[in-house]
Scaffold this motif. Structure first.
Motif, PDB file in Angstrom:
ATOM      1  N   PHE A  76       0.854  -1.193   0.000  1.00  0.00           N
ATOM      2  CA  PHE A  76       0.000   0.000   0.000  1.00  0.00           C
ATOM      3  C   PHE A  76       0.885   1.236   0.000  1.00  0.00           C
ATOM      4  N   LYS A  77       0.813   1.987  -1.125  1.00  0.00           N
ATOM      5  CA  LYS A  77       1.618   3.204  -1.255  1.00  0.00           C
ATOM      6  C   LYS A  77       0.677   4.372  -1.506  1.00  0.00           C
ATOM      7  N   PRO A  78       0.130   4.961  -0.444  1.00  0.00           N
ATOM      8  CA  PRO A  78      -0.836   6.043  -0.626  1.00  0.00           C
ATOM      9  C   PRO A  78      -0.188   7.239  -1.299  1.00  0.00           C
ATOM     10  N   GLY A  79      -0.952   7.895  -2.204  1.00  0.00           N
ATOM     11  CA  GLY A  79      -0.425   9.052  -2.910  1.00  0.00           C
ATOM     12  C   GLY A  79      -1.174  10.324  -2.624  1.00  0.00           C
ATOM     13  N   VAL A  80      -2.369  10.213  -2.037  1.00  0.00           N
ATOM     14  CA  VAL A  80      -3.230  11.390  -1.911  1.00  0.00           C
ATOM     15  C   VAL A  80      -4.282  11.146  -0.823  1.00  0.00           C
ATOM     16  N   HIS A  81      -4.737  12.244  -0.233  1.00  0.00           N
ATOM     17  CA  HIS A  81      -5.908  12.207   0.656  1.00  0.00           C
ATOM     18  C   HIS A  81      -7.034  12.925  -0.066  1.00  0.00           C
ATOM     19  N   VAL A  82      -8.239  12.346  -0.078  1.00  0.00           N
ATOM     20  CA  VAL A  82      -9.382  13.009  -0.719  1.00  0.00           C
ATOM     21  C   VAL A  82     -10.463  13.324   0.320  1.00  0.00           C
ATOM     22  N   HIS A  83     -11.312  14.317  -0.047  1.00  0.00           N
ATOM     23  CA  HIS A  83     -12.385  14.798   0.838  1.00  0.00           C
ATOM     24  C   HIS A  83     -11.827  15.223   2.205  1.00  0.00           C
ATOM     25  N   TYR A  84     -10.652  15.881   2.180  1.00  0.00           N
ATOM     26  CA  TYR A  84     -10.005  16.249   3.446  1.00  0.00           C
ATOM     27  C   TYR A  84     -10.769  17.345   4.180  1.00  0.00           C
ATOM     28  N   GLN A  85     -11.629  18.082   3.458  1.00  0.00           N
ATOM     29  CA  GLN A  85     -12.432  19.104   4.145  1.00  0.00           C
ATOM     30  C   GLN A  85     -13.378  18.471   5.170  1.00  0.00           C
ATOM     31  N   GLU A  86     -13.616  17.159   5.035  1.00  0.00           N
ATOM     32  CA  GLU A  86     -14.529  16.478   5.959  1.00  0.00           C
ATOM     33  C   GLU A  86     -13.786  15.693   7.039  1.00  0.00           C
ATOM     34  N   THR A  87     -12.479  15.847   7.120  1.00  0.00           N
ATOM     35  CA  THR A  87     -11.690  14.952   7.980  1.00  0.00           C
ATOM     36  C   THR A  87     -12.040  15.048   9.462  1.00  0.00           C
ATOM     37  N   LYS A  88     -11.939  13.893  10.119  1.00  0.00           N
ATOM     38  CA  LYS A  88     -12.003  13.809  11.580  1.00  0.00           C
ATOM     39  C   LYS A  88     -10.676  13.304  12.134  1.00  0.00           C
ATOM     40  N   LEU A  89      -9.727  13.051  11.217  1.00  0.00           N
ATOM     41  CA  LEU A  89      -8.433  12.508  11.640  1.00  0.00           C
ATOM     42  C   LEU A  89      -7.342  13.114  10.761  1.00  0.00           C
ATOM     43  N   MET A 121      -3.869  13.860   9.234  1.00  0.00           N
ATOM     44  CA  MET A 121      -2.738  12.962   9.069  1.00  0.00           C
ATOM     45  C   MET A 121      -1.567  13.745   8.495  1.00  0.00           C
ATOM     46  N   HIS A 122      -0.490  13.852   9.267  1.00  0.00           N
ATOM     47  CA  HIS A 122       0.654  14.687   8.901  1.00  0.00           C
ATOM     48  C   HIS A 122       1.717  13.843   8.225  1.00  0.00           C
ATOM     49  N   ASP A 123       1.405  13.408   7.011  1.00  0.00           N
ATOM     50  CA  ASP A 123       2.314  12.516   6.293  1.00  0.00           C
ATOM     51  C   ASP A 123       2.938  13.173   5.068  1.00  0.00           C
ATOM     52  N   GLY A 124       2.655  14.467   4.855  1.00  0.00           N
ATOM     53  CA  GLY A 124       3.260  15.185   3.742  1.00  0.00           C
ATOM     54  C   GLY A 124       2.614  14.941   2.387  1.00  0.00           C
ATOM     55  N   LEU A 125       1.615  14.075   2.317  1.00  0.00           N
ATOM     56  CA  LEU A 125       0.942  13.813   1.034  1.00  0.00           C
ATOM     57  C   LEU A 125      -0.060  14.924   0.738  1.00  0.00           C
ATOM     58  N   PRO A 126      -0.397  15.136  -0.559  1.00  0.00           N
ATOM     59  CA  PRO A 126      -1.387  16.165  -0.904  1.00  0.00           C
ATOM     60  C   PRO A 126      -2.742  15.879  -0.241  1.00  0.00           C
ATOM     61  N   LYS A 127      -3.370  16.961   0.237  1.00  0.00           N
ATOM     62  CA  LYS A 127      -4.681  16.859   0.887  1.00  0.00           C
ATOM     63  C   LYS A 127      -5.701  17.576  -0.001  1.00  0.00           C
ATOM     64  N   MET A 128      -6.472  16.798  -0.769  1.00  0.00           N
ATOM     65  CA  MET A 128      -7.460  17.396  -1.659  1.00  0.00           C
ATOM     66  C   MET A 128      -8.686  17.815  -0.841  1.00  0.00           C
ATOM     67  N   GLN A 129      -9.180  19.023  -1.118  1.00  0.00           N
ATOM     68  CA  GLN A 129     -10.420  19.477  -0.459  1.00  0.00           C
ATOM     69  C   GLN A 129     -11.537  18.470  -0.716  1.00  0.00           C
ATOM     70  N   ASP A 130     -11.695  18.050  -2.003  1.00  0.00           N
ATOM     71  CA  ASP A 130     -12.662  16.997  -2.358  1.00  0.00           C
ATOM     72  C   ASP A 130     -11.925  15.963  -3.198  1.00  0.00           C
ATOM     73  N   VAL A 131     -12.066  16.037  -4.519  1.00  0.00           N
ATOM     74  CA  VAL A 131     -11.321  15.097  -5.365  1.00  0.00           C
ATOM     75  C   VAL A 131     -10.613  15.862  -6.476  1.00  0.00           C
ATOM     76  N   PRO A 132      -9.644  15.210  -7.143  1.00  0.00           N
ATOM     77  CA  PRO A 132      -8.926  15.898  -8.223  1.00  0.00           C
ATOM     78  C   PRO A 132      -9.860  16.354  -9.349  1.00  0.00           C
ATOM     79  N   LYS A 133      -9.428  17.401 -10.058  1.00  0.00           N
ATOM     80  CA  LYS A 133     -10.209  17.967 -11.165  1.00  0.00           C
ATOM     81  C   LYS A 133     -10.597  16.918 -12.187  1.00  0.00           C
TER      82      LYS A 133
END
Ligand SMILES: [Zn+2]
Ligand SMILES: [Zn+2]
Length: 142
Positions: free
Chosen positions: A104-117, A119-131
């Motif tokens: 498992f090699k995560p590349g992105v976080h999606v729907h981060y505007q709704e997060t409850k957790l 995660m400070h891993d340096g990966l991109p945090k998308m507000q919702d999903v990519p364009k």
């Protein structure tokens, strides 16, 4: 050469394989994923539907569409979650937790505007999903 990874539900009644490499991997923080999984975040791997083969227990899979965008599937015996089909994207989310052999090699976080957790891993945090997937493409701070 394509690699095949084996997966199953919690009890083993449903077994499947995924072959090749996922189109994307990451974490979804949306309210739907959290409510359905009863967890704070969903670790996803997205595959073309042809990469996923059910090898046992296909008639034991339940499904539910809360929205047209997501058809959520689970094992009717143990309740273990398996997949979410995303017909509009022609992709299937195979939960990372049910294919333990896949690196498992995560590349992105999606729907981060709704997060409850957070995660400070340096990966991109998308507000919702990519364009390219119909979202805003906006990224947020961790
Ligand atoms: Zn099961
Ligand atoms: Zn989600």
């Amino acid at each position: 050469m394509s690699t095949t990874y084996h997966g199953s539900c919690f009890c083993g009644a449903v077994q499947f394989t995924v072959t090749g490499e996922p189109a994307a991997m990451g974490y979804c923080h949306c309210e739907s994923c959290r409510a359905w999984s009863a967890g704070p975040v969903n670790a996803f791997t997205l595959w073309p539907p042809t990469a996923v083969q059910i090898t046992r227990g296909a008639d034991n899979i339940g499904s539910y569409n809360k929205t047209a965008a997501s058809r959520r599937q689970w094992c009717k015996s143990c309740g273990g979650h398996l997949f979410t089909e995303h017909p509009a994207w022609n992709l299937v989310d195979v939960y990372a937790a049910v294919i333990p052999g896949l690196p498992f090699k995560p590349g992105v976080h999606v729907h981060y505007q709704e997060t409850k957790l957070r995660m400070h891993d340096g990966l991109p945090k998308m507000q919702d999903v990519p364009k390219e997937m119909g979202g805003s493409g906006v990224t947020l701070a961790e």
